[in-house]
Design an enzyme around this catalytic site. Structure first.
Site, PDB file in Angstrom:
ATOM      1  N   GLY A 149      -3.844 -37.181  26.317  1.00 30.81           N
ATOM      2  CA  GLY A 149      -2.597 -37.719  25.771  1.00 30.81           C
ATOM      3  C   GLY A 149      -1.423 -36.788  25.999  1.00 30.81           C
ATOM      4  O   GLY A 149      -0.286 -37.136  25.689  1.00 30.81           O
ATOM      5  N   GLU A 182     -10.156 -29.485  15.094  1.00 32.77           N
ATOM      6  CA  GLU A 182     -10.515 -29.770  16.478  1.00 32.77           C
ATOM      7  C   GLU A 182     -11.123 -28.481  17.029  1.00 32.77           C
ATOM      8  O   GLU A 182     -10.800 -27.380  16.569  1.00 32.77           O
ATOM      9  CB  GLU A 182      -9.277 -30.143  17.283  1.00 32.77           C
ATOM     10  CG  GLU A 182      -8.669 -31.459  16.829  1.00 32.77           C
ATOM     11  CD  GLU A 182      -7.591 -31.955  17.787  1.00 32.77           C
ATOM     12  OE1 GLU A 182      -7.719 -33.093  18.251  1.00 32.77           O
ATOM     13  OE2 GLU A 182      -6.628 -31.216  18.063  1.00 32.77           O
ATOM     14  N   ASP A 235       0.275 -23.797  15.897  1.00 25.87           N
ATOM     15  CA  ASP A 235      -0.524 -24.682  15.049  1.00 25.87           C
ATOM     16  C   ASP A 235      -2.010 -24.646  15.424  1.00 25.87           C
ATOM     17  O   ASP A 235      -2.813 -25.368  14.854  1.00 25.87           O
ATOM     18  CB  ASP A 235       0.022 -26.120  15.030  1.00 25.87           C
ATOM     19  CG  ASP A 235      -0.001 -26.795  16.382  1.00 25.87           C
ATOM     20  OD1 ASP A 235      -0.455 -26.171  17.359  1.00 25.87           O
ATOM     21  OD2 ASP A 235       0.445 -27.955  16.460  1.00 25.87           O
ATOM     22  N   SER A 243       4.206 -27.216  22.503  1.00 21.26           N
ATOM     23  CA  SER A 243       2.985 -26.516  22.124  1.00 21.26           C
ATOM     24  C   SER A 243       2.475 -25.567  23.205  1.00 21.26           C
ATOM     25  O   SER A 243       3.155 -24.636  23.583  1.00 21.26           O
ATOM     26  CB  SER A 243       1.934 -27.563  21.755  1.00 21.26           C
ATOM     27  OG  SER A 243       0.763 -26.947  21.319  1.00 21.26           O
TER      28      SER A 243
HETATM   29  C1  LIG Z   1      -9.362 -31.379  24.473  1.00 21.46           C
HETATM   30  C2  LIG Z   1      -8.187 -30.925  23.721  1.00 21.46           C
HETATM   31  O1  LIG Z   1      -8.125 -29.773  23.311  1.00 21.46           O
HETATM   32  N1  LIG Z   1      -7.216 -31.840  23.525  1.00 21.46           N
HETATM   33  C3  LIG Z   1      -5.992 -31.524  22.793  1.00 21.46           C
HETATM   34  C4  LIG Z   1      -4.766 -31.999  23.535  1.00 21.46           C
HETATM   35  O2  LIG Z   1      -4.800 -33.393  23.609  1.00 21.46           O
HETATM   36  P1  LIG Z   1      -5.182 -34.217  24.919  1.00 21.46           P
HETATM   37  O3  LIG Z   1      -4.934 -35.647  24.511  1.00 21.46           O
HETATM   38  O4  LIG Z   1      -6.624 -33.918  25.169  1.00 21.46           O
HETATM   39  O5  LIG Z   1      -4.300 -33.705  26.003  1.00 21.46           O
HETATM   40  O6  LIG Z   1      -3.597 -31.630  22.799  1.00 21.46           O
HETATM   41  C5  LIG Z   1      -3.535 -32.257  21.506  1.00 21.46           C
HETATM   42  C6  LIG Z   1      -2.242 -31.814  20.868  1.00 21.46           C
HETATM   43  O7  LIG Z   1      -2.206 -30.455  20.651  1.00 21.46           O
HETATM   44  C7  LIG Z   1      -4.748 -31.866  20.672  1.00 21.46           C
HETATM   45  O8  LIG Z   1      -4.708 -32.540  19.450  1.00 21.46           O
HETATM   46  C8  LIG Z   1      -6.025 -32.190  21.440  1.00 21.46           C
HETATM   47  O9  LIG Z   1      -7.142 -31.743  20.749  1.00 21.46           O
HETATM   48 MG   LIG Z   2       0.202 -26.539  19.299  1.00 24.18          MG
END
Ligand SMILES: CC(=O)N[C@H]1[C@@H](OP(=O)(O)O)O[C@H](CO)[C@@H](O)[C@@H]1O
Ligand SMILES: [Mg+2]
Length: 640
Positions: free
Chosen positions: A607, A466, A342, A118
């Protein structure tokens, strides 16, 4: 599992002997020797499989690095599958592919595997699975993914495959299935797809369909279409979302002079990733003058690296114009997608009026541009609001009445439950607008679209986004069936004294909602389909970004990242809005929040990155910044 398993098993193994140059059992298979059990039969255990990921040919060193990267020697499936530096991933992808095959065998349906990281830097890659529904891998199977990838030897891996097969009632002698595989534009992608193919073929009777370079949402869409027995190629994908767009375009209110604001092409930042070429493809297939893009950051010669100072994640988090955007673009309608297309955010640039404009976390280009330009961000929250407003208006045209419980009552169907699903990152002002102005239900889930999607399924129309621009609109099966039936029968109206009176407004509203359900990728959030959504609604409203932006005013916010030795020491609760442990941290956060008007803040371990994320919101930007900084200091002192 065939011979390759030995090799891939060793690659993911934790080996405490490290680079000692001896003849110990460093090959990671746990069998006590260093024999040629890599399956190539050449009498050694060298790195001669043709993969170029490890550079030094010393697998043990790579394993050690991997442990440091992933902490505690564990890979976690996380919010978006497995991600790490690409050279550490062949074995992870192989094993995840075995799981994709098992899932396909279990469900007797097609599953999907995407090789992508991503918005991560180009040196990273990753892998995530699509379930037969086209959505994310079902959460109960994530535990299998973690265990398979962290299995300490090829033997342990094989035993685990047997255990999963037993538990899930899969007969390993008689498997069969189909796995669609795709990848983004990363240079490491092809090699990892090869590893995936080997993992899939480790189970008998598995068919691999290599879809080549696709966006993540395209692959998910293809899995969904395959399992619905519908045509599922990339051509079909484009045809499907464009059919919805074209239908909506014919249902626009009468054109007036204000439409001029939309005559300029949409200026899109392609993040130097897969989205750029796909957008150009989309435009040429659409062949309509209302859909014109000028794409920058296409990943071509002269462009910078993938996701480097470009893309939806950069624009949303840094509040800065992406590379190749400048003063010349002031006032234009701009959008940015992320590396696997995405996520989507819109923005426009304005000449800087004040010196304290957003752009606190300055990147190099930001130092220059951030001082001259103000970036007005229309993020996932704003897109959700735009979509929710449009849907509410269509329901109104259908004569819907508030039922007092957040539902809209429509004659002939009953209560239509429309809900907006957000995470704690949603700006407080958006939540307030959805509840108070639109009168719609808001649900909050932990981060990660799998959680939002799950919640959205419970609504007749579930709008989930989101803040970072990843989301979609999910139509419940029974409501969609009702809409389709209503449209086909054309019986919108009522019996009058002189016979049936057609309600033209209601007819058009139904047609718009049906078109919307086609235009929106019903598998997962999709930047391409998102652009069609936003452009359609703007055309319907006959207004540009400024008017959309003034629907509500975001509360100032600040996001930051803190590196700590072990981010997983932080455990959260209440949809990640509170720290459950260490509890002293939550006490400190509460004390900080209390200092600011409209203060709100939370922290959680990412994550997808090795950081703790901090989010703070307050009435003033300086307060949001101060709150985020104070909390970051507490995190360091408690966990540092
Ligand atoms: C604050 C933020 O934007 N976090 C993102 C990011 O996840 P984190 O778990 O925060 O690293 O990547 C994910 C996958 O794309 C998305 O679902 C999520 O919203
Ligand atoms: Mg993506």
């Amino acid at each position: 599992v065939d011979d390759d398993a030995d090799y891939y098993a060793s690659a993911a193994v934790v080996d405490d002997d490290d680079d000692d140059d001896d003849d110990d059992d460093d090959d990671g298979d746990g069998d006590g020797d260093n024999d040629d059990d890599d399956g190539d039969g050449d009498g050694d255990n060298d790195d001669d499989d043709g993969y170029s990921y490890d550079g030094d040919g010393d697998m043990t060193n790579d394993v050690v690095t991997m442990i440091m990267v992933m902490e505690g020697s564990q890979f976690f499936y996380g919010t978006a599958g497995f991600r790490a530096e690409a050279h550490l991933l062949p074995s992870v992808v192989f094993r995840t592919a075995v799981l994709a095959a098992l899932r396909s065998a279990k469900t007797r349906s097609a599953t999907g595997l995407v090789v992508t990281a991503s918005h991560n830097p180009i040196k990273d890659n990753g892998v995530k699975l699509a379930d037969p529904s086209g959505g994310m891998l079902c959460m109960e199977w994530e535990e299998y993914a973690d265990r398979l990838v962290n299995a300490q030897s090829s033997l342990a891996l094989c035993e685990l495959v047997g255990e999963i097969a037993d538990r899930e009632g899969i007969s390993l002698g008689d498997t069969g299935g189909r796995i669609l595989v795709g990848r983004d534009t990363r240079p490491s992608g092809m090699e990892l797809v090869d590893a995936a193919k080997k993992g899939i073929s480790a189970l008998p009777g598995m068919e691999v369909l290599d879809m080549g370079v696709v966006s993540t949402p395209q692959l998910h869409w293809m899995v969904q279409a395959t399992n619905r027995g519908e045509p599922a190629t990339e051509d079909d994908y484009f045809a499907d979302i464009l059919s919805g767009y074209r239908e909506l375009a014919t249902l626009k209110p009468t054109r007036d002079a204000r439409q001029k604001v939309l005559e300029d092409p949409l200026l899109v930042d392609g993040s130097n990733g897969v989205g750029a070429a796909k957008l150009i493809d989309l435009q040429s297939r659409a062949g309509v003058s209302s859909l014109r893009f000028e794409v920058r950051n296409k990943g071509e010669e002269g462009d910078g690296p993938l996701n480097d100072g470009v893309g939806a994640d950069f624009v949303q988090k840094e509040r800065l114009p992406p590379a190749k955007f400048s003063e010349q673009d002031i006032g234009r309608r701009c959008a940015s997608v992320d590396g696997d297309a995405d996520r989507l955010v819109y923005f426009y640039l304005e000449k800087n009026q004040k010196s304290d404009s957003p752009g606190g976390q300055m990147a190099v280009q930001g130092d220059y541009l951030g001082s001259r330009l103000t970036l007005h961000l229309l993020d996932g929250d704003k897109i959700a609001v735009l979509a929710a407003l449009f849907i509410s208006q269509q329901l109104e045209e259908l004569g819907a009445k508030d039922d007092g419980n957040g539902g809209k009552s429509v004659v002939g169907y009953g209560t239509v439950r429309v809900g907006v699903v957000q995470t704690a990152y949603a700006n407080g002002a958006s939540t307030k607008y959805i509840k108070e102005v639109l009168g719609l239900e808001v649900a909050v889930t932990p981060t990660g679209v799998k959680h939002l999607h799950e919640k959205a399924v419970g609504f007749d129309i579930g709008i989930y986004f989101e803040a970072n621009g990843h989301g979609m609109i999910l139509f419940g099966a029974s409501f969609l069936a009702w809409l389709n039936k209503k449209q086909a029968s054309g019986d919108c109206g009522r019996e009058g004294d002189d016979g049936f009176i057609t309600d033209r407004k209601a007819e058009v509203a139904i047609a718009r909602l049906v078109a919307l359900s086609k235009l929106v990728n019903q598998a997962v959030g999709d930047a391409l389909s998102g652009i069609l959504l936003v452009e359609s609604i703007l055309q319907y409203r006959q207004s540009g970004l400024h008017e959309w932006n003034t629907l509500y005013k975001d509360l100032p916010s600040r996001q930051s990242k803190v590196m700590v030795p072990d981010r997983r020491q932080i455990v959260t609760k209440d949809a990640e809005t509170k720290v459950a442990s260490p509890d002293v941290l939550q006490q400190l956060i509460d004390l900080e929040i209390a200092k600011y008007k409209h203060g709100r803040a939370f922290v959680r371990p990412s994550g997808t990155e090795d950081v703790v994320r901090v989010y703070a919101e307050a009435e003033q930007q300086t307060d949001a910044d101060a709150l985020a900084n104070a909390i970051a200091r507490h995190i360091r002192s408690v966990l540092g």
